[in-house]
Design an enzyme around this catalytic site. Structure first.
Site, PDB file in Angstrom:
ATOM      1  N   GLU A 288      -6.874   3.064  -5.668  1.00 12.97           N
ATOM      2  CA  GLU A 288      -8.294   3.211  -4.901  1.00 12.97           C
ATOM      3  C   GLU A 288      -8.946   4.267  -5.490  1.00 12.97           C
ATOM      4  O   GLU A 288      -8.495   5.350  -5.045  1.00 12.97           O
ATOM      5  CB  GLU A 288      -7.941   3.163  -3.395  1.00 12.97           C
ATOM      6  CG  GLU A 288      -9.474   3.296  -2.763  1.00 12.97           C
ATOM      7  CD  GLU A 288      -9.264   3.704  -1.306  1.00 12.97           C
ATOM      8  OE1 GLU A 288     -10.453   3.530  -0.515  1.00 12.97           O
ATOM      9  OE2 GLU A 288      -8.593   4.490  -1.150  1.00 12.97           O
TER      10      GLU A 288
ATOM     11  N   HIS B 227     -10.921  -3.921   3.379  1.00 13.30           N
ATOM     12  CA  HIS B 227     -10.614  -3.445   4.903  1.00 13.30           C
ATOM     13  C   HIS B 227     -11.643  -2.199   5.177  1.00 13.30           C
ATOM     14  O   HIS B 227     -11.529  -1.766   6.348  1.00 13.30           O
ATOM     15  CB  HIS B 227      -9.292  -3.084   5.298  1.00 13.30           C
ATOM     16  CG  HIS B 227      -8.634  -1.834   4.483  1.00 13.30           C
ATOM     17  ND1 HIS B 227      -8.660  -1.943   3.185  1.00 13.30           N
ATOM     18  CD2 HIS B 227      -8.581  -0.748   5.136  1.00 13.30           C
ATOM     19  CE1 HIS B 227      -8.209  -0.839   2.737  1.00 13.30           C
ATOM     20  NE2 HIS B 227      -8.118  -0.143   3.909  1.00 13.30           N
ATOM     21  N   ASP B 228     -12.421  -1.557   4.177  1.00 17.49           N
ATOM     22  CA  ASP B 228     -13.378  -0.666   4.444  1.00 17.49           C
ATOM     23  C   ASP B 228     -14.832  -1.092   4.295  1.00 17.49           C
ATOM     24  O   ASP B 228     -15.784  -0.169   4.457  1.00 17.49           O
ATOM     25  CB  ASP B 228     -12.907   0.438   3.735  1.00 17.49           C
ATOM     26  CG  ASP B 228     -11.564   1.148   3.668  1.00 17.49           C
ATOM     27  OD1 ASP B 228     -11.120   1.275   4.567  1.00 17.49           O
ATOM     28  OD2 ASP B 228     -11.147   1.535   2.557  1.00 17.49           O
TER      29      ASP B 228
ATOM     30  N   ASP C  93      -3.431   4.472  -2.463  1.00 15.11           N
ATOM     31  CA  ASP C  93      -4.482   4.765  -1.344  1.00 15.11           C
ATOM     32  C   ASP C  93      -5.051   5.948  -1.596  1.00 15.11           C
ATOM     33  O   ASP C  93      -4.526   7.101  -2.127  1.00 15.11           O
ATOM     34  CB  ASP C  93      -4.026   4.607  -0.071  1.00 15.11           C
ATOM     35  CG  ASP C  93      -4.964   5.080   1.376  1.00 15.11           C
ATOM     36  OD1 ASP C  93      -5.692   4.207   1.309  1.00 15.11           O
ATOM     37  OD2 ASP C  93      -4.913   6.114   1.857  1.00 15.11           O
TER      38      ASP C  93
ATOM     39  N   ASP D   9       0.842  -1.190   0.110  1.00 13.22           N
ATOM     40  CA  ASP D   9       0.187  -0.028  -0.177  1.00 13.22           C
ATOM     41  C   ASP D   9       0.680   1.310   0.109  1.00 13.22           C
ATOM     42  O   ASP D   9       1.929   1.125   0.833  1.00 13.22           O
ATOM     43  CB  ASP D   9      -0.801  -0.079   1.215  1.00 13.22           C
ATOM     44  CG  ASP D   9      -2.240   0.360   0.927  1.00 13.22           C
ATOM     45  OD1 ASP D   9      -2.445   1.511   0.479  1.00 13.22           O
ATOM     46  OD2 ASP D   9      -3.204  -0.586   1.353  1.00 13.22           O
TER      47      ASP D   9
HETATM   48  C1  GLC Z   1      -8.453   4.684   1.935  1.00  9.21           C
HETATM   49  C2  GLC Z   1      -8.237   3.492   2.959  1.00  9.21           C
HETATM   50  C3  GLC Z   1      -8.861   3.642   4.160  1.00  9.21           C
HETATM   51  C4  GLC Z   1      -8.239   4.907   4.977  1.00  9.21           C
HETATM   52  C5  GLC Z   1      -8.453   6.120   3.884  1.00  9.21           C
HETATM   53  C6  GLC Z   1      -7.469   7.247   4.370  1.00  9.21           C
HETATM   54  O1  GLC Z   1      -9.770   4.876   1.988  1.00  9.21           O
HETATM   55  O2  GLC Z   1      -8.753   2.490   2.221  1.00  9.21           O
HETATM   56  O3  GLC Z   1      -8.862   2.457   4.983  1.00  9.21           O
HETATM   57  O4  GLC Z   1      -8.876   4.957   6.132  1.00  9.21           O
HETATM   58  O5  GLC Z   1      -8.008   5.728   2.809  1.00  9.21           O
HETATM   59  O6  GLC Z   1      -6.053   6.868   4.181  1.00  9.21           O
END
Ligand code: GLC
Ligand code: CA
Length: 525
Positions: free
Chosen positions: A270, A330-331, A201, A99
């Site tokens: 993402e 994980h979200d 991310d 990541d």
């Molecule tokens: C992304 C991650 C999440 C995190 C956010 C801020 O959405 O997947 O887990 O809290 O970014 O870094």
């Protein structure tokens, strides 16, 4: 056409905190992951792992607040543990994706500590600092994804700094050339250590309106696929996805290409955007290798809806671009809880037979369930600020066996382990031929052995009952057909061929007919 490893791979996401604890402190670590490489390579047979952050971090957002981009938090191990992990993975033919968090660092990162120390500090411009509005309020109306203003006033120098997430996660200023070069260098650092790719991310956030204009306000807040409350009251045109982001992704791509002569390096972003805007992040084959396609996370799971998600992606893909699908991360709420056990099996069968790279989230191979974490035990900062949006429930420890805490730790786990009836763990499911794990293993193996499933084109099959979504995967050397009954009633489909995988063992073609019970599904030769 030449196929690259990540196009033929099954990816598997590991949340290091929750995978395997090697030293009894209740928190998963790199040595723990190393001890499970055989499981990943020989039991599950995945091709690549993506590790959520393991960088030094105050853990305000469990590692997505990075205090050093080129090291390992002692909680997770050391750089030499990381090297051993890469070596062990590569020896087993597993690629390692890490990541990378470009949008923001931790407020404890030395860069930010310097930046906030004075207005003329050389690192001042590495972050986004603005004067208050004339009445002292924040510079514009931007809202943090995690609620509240996206700006925090800093007494020391009398300005606000921007944070798209927590105030402990100040946004980096990607328009500063020095920041940019320094951050890109961190990619080289990890590739020199053997890393095969990066998950970027929140990267749709990295470039904003250079004039920092307020977003338009919606009179009637329109929830996206999750109801984010206050955040949904703005149209997010200025605080994310500025077109200058494409330059940045081209630059990231060329840094990856510097290392791709030994083996192709890979990026997946993402990107929480939709439609043409989402597709634009592939560039002309010169930006992200894939922006994550979150389409399957947001609908009613009717056959028509599922098909529309698949067809929409096929239609949007720029020439030469490679599709992808995910069911969780994980979200998100665990998909077995969202869909129910049987539909989750059907969804897994689909995920692993569609055209495009699938990503599994750890534990999804067991049908791991969402944990119900009471408010007073919430660890996730988002859940503590916005009840209902906490993500702890999908981050509980991996369930390895029926021992206490699922065999995850000999100590007290950082989040409770969930394996209420003792059946959702690796050991129990390995010995049950009908388990979720054995279904997943069978499908992964099927995909790896099938050129049609890995490379074949996608063609929907028409003229079937409304509750059925079916498609062919066509390759000059092989064809596979997939029939998925998203309805509750059984369906009969006239067809030939043999069942090579199914979500129930008694599904077969008999007398020219495939009979699928409610939520049944099968792959046919
Ligand atoms: C992304 C991650 C999440 C995190 C956010 C801020 O959405 O997947 O887990 O809290 O970014 O870094
Ligand atoms: Ca540990």
């Amino acid at each position: 056409m030449e196929y690259l490893w990540w196009q033929e791979a099954v990816l598997y996401q590991i949340y290091p905190r929750s995978y395997m604890d090697s030293n009894g402190d209740g928190i998963g670590d790199l040595a723990g992951i190393i001890s499970k490489l055989d499981y990943l390579a020989y039991t599950l047979e995945v091709d690549a792992i993506w590790l959520s952050p393991f960088y030094p971090s105050p853990m305000a957002d469990f590692g997505y607040d990075v205090a050093d981009y080129t090291d390992v938090d002692p909680m997770f191990g050391t750089l030499s543990d990381f090297d051993a992990l890469v070596k062990g993975a590569h020896e087993r033919d597993i690629k390692v994706i890490i990541d990378w968090v470009p949008n923001h660092s931790s407020s404890q990162h030395p860069w930010f500590i310097e930046s906030r120390s004075s207005r003329d500090n050389p690192k001042r411009d590495w972050y986004v600092w603005k004067d208050p509005a004339p009445d002292g309020s924040p510079p514009n109306n931007w809202i943090s994804v995690f609620r509240g203003p996206a700006w925090t006033f800093d007494e020391i120098t009398g300005q606000y700094y921007l944070h798209s997430y927590l105030s402990e996660q100040p946004d980096l200023n990607w328009r500063n050339p020095e920041t940019r070069q320094t951050m890109l260098e961190t990619l080289r650092f990890w590739m020199r250590r053997g890393v095969d790719g990066f998950r970027l991310d929140a990267c749709h956030k990295a470039m904003k309106d250079p004039l920092y204009r307020s977003n338009p306000v919606l009179n009637t807040p329109r929830p996206g696929y999750k109801n984010l409350g206050e955040y949904d009251s703005l149209i997010h045109i200025h605080d994310q996805g500025h077109p200058d982001i494409h330059d940045l992704f081209r630059e990231v791509r060329s840094v990856l290409d510097e290392f791709s002569s030994t083996r192709p390096r890979f990026s997946v972003g993402e990107i929480h955007l939709e439609g043409e805007e989402w597709a634009s992040y592939y560039g002309n084959g010169d930006e992200l290798h894939m922006p994550y396609n979150f389409g399957l996370l947001m609908g009613d799971w009717s056959a028509a809806w599922v098909r529309s998600v698949v067809d929409t992606q096929e239609r949007l893909l720029p020439p030469g671009a490679w599709p992808n699908f995910v069911l969780g991360n994980h979200d998100e709420v665990r998909f077995t809880t969202r869909l129910g056990e049987k539909r989750a099996r059907l969804a897994t069968l689909m995920l692993l037979t569609l055209r495009g790279t699938p990503t599994l989230y750890y534990g999804d191979e067991l049908g791991m369930l969402q944990a119900d974490i009471p408010p007073e035990e919430q660890q996730d900062p988002w859940g503590r600020r916005q009840p209902g949006l906490g993500r702890d429930g999908c981050r509980t420890p991996m369930q390895w066996n029926a021992e206490e805490h699922g065999g995850f730790t000999s100590g007290r786990p950082w989040l409770k382990t969930l394996d209420a009836d003792g059946s959702r763990n690796v050991a129990a499911q390995l010995s049950d031929p009908d388990s979720f794990l054995n279904l997943t293993r069978h499908l992964i193996r099927l995909r790896k052995g099938s050129v049609a499933l890995r490379r074949g084109s996608y063609q929907p099959i028409e003229g079937l009952p409304e509750a059925v979504f079916a498609y062919q995967r066509l390759h000059p050397d092989e064809t596979r057909r997939v029939y998925l009954n998203f309805g509750a009633e059984p369906v009969r489909i006239a067809t030939e061929g043999e069942v090579v995988a199914a979500i129930d063992r008694d599904i077969r073609v008999e007398d020219g007919e495939l009979v699928l019970g409610g939520l049944g599904g099968a792959v046919l030769s």
